[in-house]
Motif scaffolding. Sequence first.
Motif: not given
Length: 388
Positions: A171-173, A202-203, A227-228, A230, A255
Motif C-alpha cells: 500500500r503505497i502513497g 496506490k492508496v 499506507p505501508d 509514502v 508507514g
Amino acid sequence: MTAIRFGRRHFTIGAAASAVSLGIPALAQGEPIKVGVIVPLSGPAGPNGQGVANAVSIAAEMINAKGGVLGRKIVVVAKDDESTPAVGVTRANEMVAEKVALVIEGWNSPVTLAMQPVLARADILDITAVSKADPILAGTANPFAIRINSSNGQDGGVIADILANHLGAKRIGFLSQNDAYGNGAQAVIEAELKKIGKPFEKVVVEQFPFKQTDFRVSLANVKQAKPDAVVAINAAESSGMPALIQQYRQAGIEGTFVGAVGTILPTVFRIAGEAMTGVVSADIYFSDLPPFDGIKENLDFVAAFKRAHTHAPDKGDAIGAQALMCWASAANATKSLDRKTVAGAIRGQTIKGTIFGDMTFEANGQAQHKATLFKVTDGKTAKLEVLK
C-alpha cells in the motif's frame, strides 16, 4: 581569482576580476573566461543553491591554480533565479549580456526548462547541475544538453526497488511536488513498480507547490489511507522537505517515509533532527564513503571546501563543482570554447579524473550514476545504515 555576483550586486576578489567588473579592457589572450551560475540564492532552496555557487567558485580556484582553461583564468558570475521560471529567464538573458562561455544552472526543473531555449539561442553551453526532469534532455530546447545529477528516469528504478524489494510495501502513497520534477518522478516510480511485477496499490496521492511548508491537511489524508510506505518528492531541502518530515512524525503516520533520491541532504537533517530517524532514501554522492573516499580529486575538493566553509560538501555542492570540472577538462582537451565542440567531448564520452572518478555520459548528455540506498538510524547525529 574569482568574482561572484548575486543578482545585480556583485563581489570581486583579485585585481583581474576587478578590471573585468569595472569594464576595463583586458588583453584578448589573457582575458578571463566568464562562467555563469544560475541557481536559487534565496527562498526555499536558497541555502542549497548558495552551496552550489560556493562549490563552483572553489572548483574555479582549483582549476585556476592549475593553469585555468586554455591558459586563462575563470571568473564565476552567480545569479539568483529565486526558484521562479520567469526570473530564471531574466537571469539567463543577463548571462547572455555578460557574454559568459558557460552557464551551470538548475535546482528546479521548471526553471531549467524555461531557461534552456534562451541560452541555446545565444549559443551558450548550458550544463544542468541538479534539476531532474527527463524533458531537460529531450533535445528540443537544448540540442547539446548535459546533466550532472541523476535523472527522474534513473531514480525511478531505485525508489521502486526500495519499495518492492527492501520494504515489501503493498500500500503505497505519494506526497509529490506538483511540477515537472515531482509529477515526472512519481510517474517513473509507478512505471518501474509495474515492471517489477509485485502487487501494489496506490492508496493516496497528495500534491503541493514547491514553496509549501504546511502539509497538515495532506498528511491527515495520508494517515487515513494507512499506507505501508509514502514516497516524498520535495526539492525544497531547506524548508519544505524538513517541514514535511517533522509534520509526518507529528501526524503519527506508521508507514515508512521514503525520500526521493537525492532529497535527504544535510540541510534536511539540520532542521528536522530527530524526526529523520527511520527515513529511507538513496543518493549518488557521499563525501566520505566508498568509492569517493578513495578518489584523489574528490579528497582535494572536500579539503578545499572544508577550508572555505568548515563543513564537508553535500551532493549538490559536489555536482556544482563537477559541472565546472567536466567542462574545463573538455575545453582543454579540445582547445576550444565552442559550445558544440565542447559538448561533443562530454556527451557520450568519459571524463577521467573527476570528483566522481571517471564519469561517463550517455549520448543524450546524462551522467551515469550508481545510487547508494540507506536508512537513517539516528536523526540527531545523521547516522546512516547502508541497505544492501
